[in-house]
Design a protein around this motif. Structure first.
Motif, PDB file in Angstrom:
ATOM      1  N   ASN A 161       0.817  -1.215   0.000  1.00 31.80           N
ATOM      2  CA  ASN A 161       0.000   0.000   0.000  1.00 31.80           C
ATOM      3  C   ASN A 161       0.848   1.262   0.000  1.00 31.80           C
ATOM      4  O   ASN A 161       0.470   2.269  -0.590  1.00 31.80           O
TER       5      ASN A 161
ATOM      6  N   VAL B 261       2.325   1.707  -3.559  1.00 31.18           N
ATOM      7  CA  VAL B 261       1.391   2.185  -4.577  1.00 31.18           C
ATOM      8  C   VAL B 261       0.769   3.534  -4.202  1.00 31.18           C
ATOM      9  O   VAL B 261      -0.255   3.922  -4.754  1.00 31.18           O
ATOM     10  N   THR B 262       1.351   4.228  -3.265  1.00 29.49           N
ATOM     11  CA  THR B 262       0.976   5.600  -2.854  1.00 29.49           C
ATOM     12  C   THR B 262      -0.377   5.695  -2.157  1.00 29.49           C
ATOM     13  O   THR B 262      -0.955   6.772  -2.084  1.00 29.49           O
ATOM     14  N   MET B 263      -0.868   4.579  -1.620  1.00 29.74           N
ATOM     15  CA  MET B 263      -2.154   4.661  -0.932  1.00 29.74           C
ATOM     16  C   MET B 263      -1.973   4.881   0.564  1.00 29.74           C
ATOM     17  O   MET B 263      -2.925   5.037   1.309  1.00 29.74           O
TER      18      MET B 263
END
Lengths: 274, 310
Positions: free
Chosen positions: B48, B51-53
């Motif tokens: 996470n 993936v820049t979340m």
């Protein structure tokens, strides 16, 4: 622009495909029209059906606008929001797309009720009225879509939102004069209703739709289209200004909190994930 | 080959709890990298953040030369993500879903149609392009998600448990697509999985436990280091066999009854010589190569299990 228009189209499509939603949202207003029409049978109003119809249109547009929140939360729960947020598209544009589509759907609903209203005997004296009415509907839709998106980005779960929505919709509509004239309300509630943006929305829209803009202040007060706050008279046009201010505030809050919202926290199943 | 993902001293804390503790690793361009670990090991947290979340607490994470925390949009353009949970728009058709993705990633309008055709062809779903997503089976939905993640031609594809919940046949198909992609398009694939046999296909495997990376190597090296081949033998005269085993310095375990002997094999030649001596005595013989599952057990002390989520 592409993001905004694509999201707009998608949400409109989604709404049109959901037949049940479409039909119920058209039937319920007429149920209200039937139930509340007896309350408005007072001698102050010459056309109680039109008077109530205007209120119902405002209330429907308001509630439909708030549905943006439900659909945004649905998108989060179904996971689709994750797909949006992991993409390089700007969240601000996503927020705008959501708001504009909700406002469009709400306005369309208002228009549909209006059209059915024409069949039940609603008439305008000036043809320009229809244009003013359309603009007023769009304004109302935009203002409350902003509120809806703001609520959606504050809420942590879908079930919480159900409660929040009830807590917002009931007082907002019933303490606004849309269904029941404010003068019928107990003193305390009447006082509360002056803080309700829907009160001014209803008065503003009713004035436009019933073409009462030219009436003297005394008559406007009597019809509940203007308000006397300790000697200070709020005219329908001031109401319009108040809505615009509320609208700007809601839109600011909505885009701001949507851009910052942590959608990771809303999960499809509260038992899974921290 | 150069590294496309570079993680240095990455730490993620939730309050007092440290989910990922000072982790460093890198992924080579064009490889398939498997990220393994028991539930709660910190895999999802790491993915996470990549993936820049999710925000890191400290450390540096670089994808394709861009910093995950400060150049989010650049990183987002370079990666395709298939999340553990489904993220399709159920009410829309397959094509509408793919179209939307192209909009979000700014795929040039005149290329949209061709790209959609290309990715649907890749996952054999061309016949389904106008069907509503809600009519698709679980495996098809996953394939649509993979197809969608490829629309913007990412350099790295993140797959968080791409095959969980799929039947063996669909799993095989999925792997066909993944390996084909890697070979034909030279896409780097970063995946997590619960299936050890899937990790065997990968170029590189990292095993994570308690927020730390325990090992990080090729499957072959890991097996060499952490497992031994094992032979299970049943003989007519176990007493004599045992005596010989001790004499020849084999380590072994007797299991269940005396007929069942598990022998660790260091040198297959030496073991074959031994069996040769007993060739008329052997009732049953099975030789098992060490597996990644053994490696996993050895390192984490836990059996890997498929569970809903961590």
């Amino acid at each position: 622009m592409r993001t905004i228009s694509a999201l707009w189209l998608r949400n409109i499509r989604g709404f049109v495909r959901d037949r049940v939603k479409l039909v119920t949202s058209l039937v319920i207003p007429f149920f209200f029209l039937y139930v509340f029409s007896s309350i408005f049978k007072t001698d102050q109003v010459e056309d109680p059906t039109a008077f109530l119809l205007a209120g119902i249109i405002v209330a429907t547009v308001f509630q439909t606008s708030l549905n943006i929140a439900t659909s945004t939360i649905d998108d989060t729960v179904s996971g689709f929001m994750k797909e949006i947020l992991v993409s390089p598209t700007s969240r601000f544009k996503v927020a705008l797309g959501q708001i504009l589509s909700a406002a469009t759907i709400a306005t369309a609903q208002g228009i549909l009720i209006l059209i059915i209203g024409f069949f039940t005997g609603l008439r305008f004296n000036n043809w320009e009225t229809i244009i003013y009415v359309l603009f007023a509907l769009m304004l109302v839709g935009l203002v409350f879509s902003g509120l809806g998106l703001f609520l959606a980005s504050m809420v942590k779960s879908a079930s919480t939102f159900q409660v929040v929505q009830q807590a917002v919709v009931l007082p907002f509509t019933f303490l606004s004069g849309a269904y029941i004239p404010i003068d019928f309300l107990p003193k305390v509630l009447k006082f509360v209703s002056y803080f309700n943006p829907m009160t001014y929305t209803t008065a503003f829209f009713r004035t436009i739709m019933l073409e009462k803009g030219g009436l003297p202040q005394g008559d406007l007060l009597k019809l509940g289209l203007a308000f006397d706050l300790n000697g200070f008279i709020i005219t329908p046009w001031m109401s319009g200004g108040i809505i615009a201010i509320f609208g700007a505030l809601f839109l600011y809050l909505a885009t701001n909190s949507f851009v910052r919202a942590d959608f990771n926290k809303i999960s499809r199943n509260p038992l899974v994930r921290r | 080959m150069k590294s496309i993902i570079e993680v240095r001293n990455y730490t993620k804390k939730y309050g007092d709890f440290t989910a990922v503790d000072d982790v460093s690793f890198s992924v080579k361009e064009g490889s398939i990298f498997a990220f393994l670990g028991p539930n709660g090991a910190g895999k999802s947290t790491t993915i996470n953040t990549l993936v820049t979340m999710m925000e890191k607490t400290s450390g540096t994470l670089i994808i394709d030369g861009k910093d995950v925390s400060t150049e989010k949009d650049e990183v987002r353009k370079a990666i395709g993500v298939v999340f553990q949970t489904q993220t399709l728009d159920e009410k829309m058709t397959v094509t509408e879903n793919l179209n939307m993705h192209c909009v979000f990633y700014g795929v040039p309008k005149n290329e949209v149609k061709d790209r959609i055709h290309f990715v649907l062809d890749l996952v054999d779903l061309l016949d389904w392009k106008d069907k509503s997503v809600s009519n698709l089976s679980g495996g098809m939905k996953r394939r649509v998600e993979i197809a969608r993640a490829l629309l913007h031609y990412p350099k790295v594809l993140f797959l968080d448990e791409p095959t969980s919940g799929l039947d063996p046949q669909t799993r095989n198909k999925m792997w066909e697509y993944i390996t084909r992609l890697q070979k034909e398009k030279n896409i780097t694939i970063f995946l997590t999985t619960h299936y050890m046999d899937e990790a065997e296909i990968c170029d590189h495997v990292a095993i994570m436990d308690n927020g730390k990376i325990m090992v990080d190597d090729t499957p072959a090296n890991l097996k060499r280091r952490y497992t031994k081949d094992k032979a299970t033998v049943q003989v007519k005269n176990p007493a004599l066999f045992e005596e010989t085993l001790i004499k020849e310095n084999f380590s072994f375990k007797k299991e269940k009854n005396i007929f069942h002997v598990v022998v660790d094999i260091d040198d297959i030649q030496q073991f074959l010589d031994l069996i040769q001596l007993f060739k008329n005595e052997v009732k049953d013989l099975e030789i098992k190569k060490g597996t990644l599952n053994d490696v996993f057990l050895e390192i984490t002390g836990k059996e890997i299990r498929e569970e809903a989520s961590e």
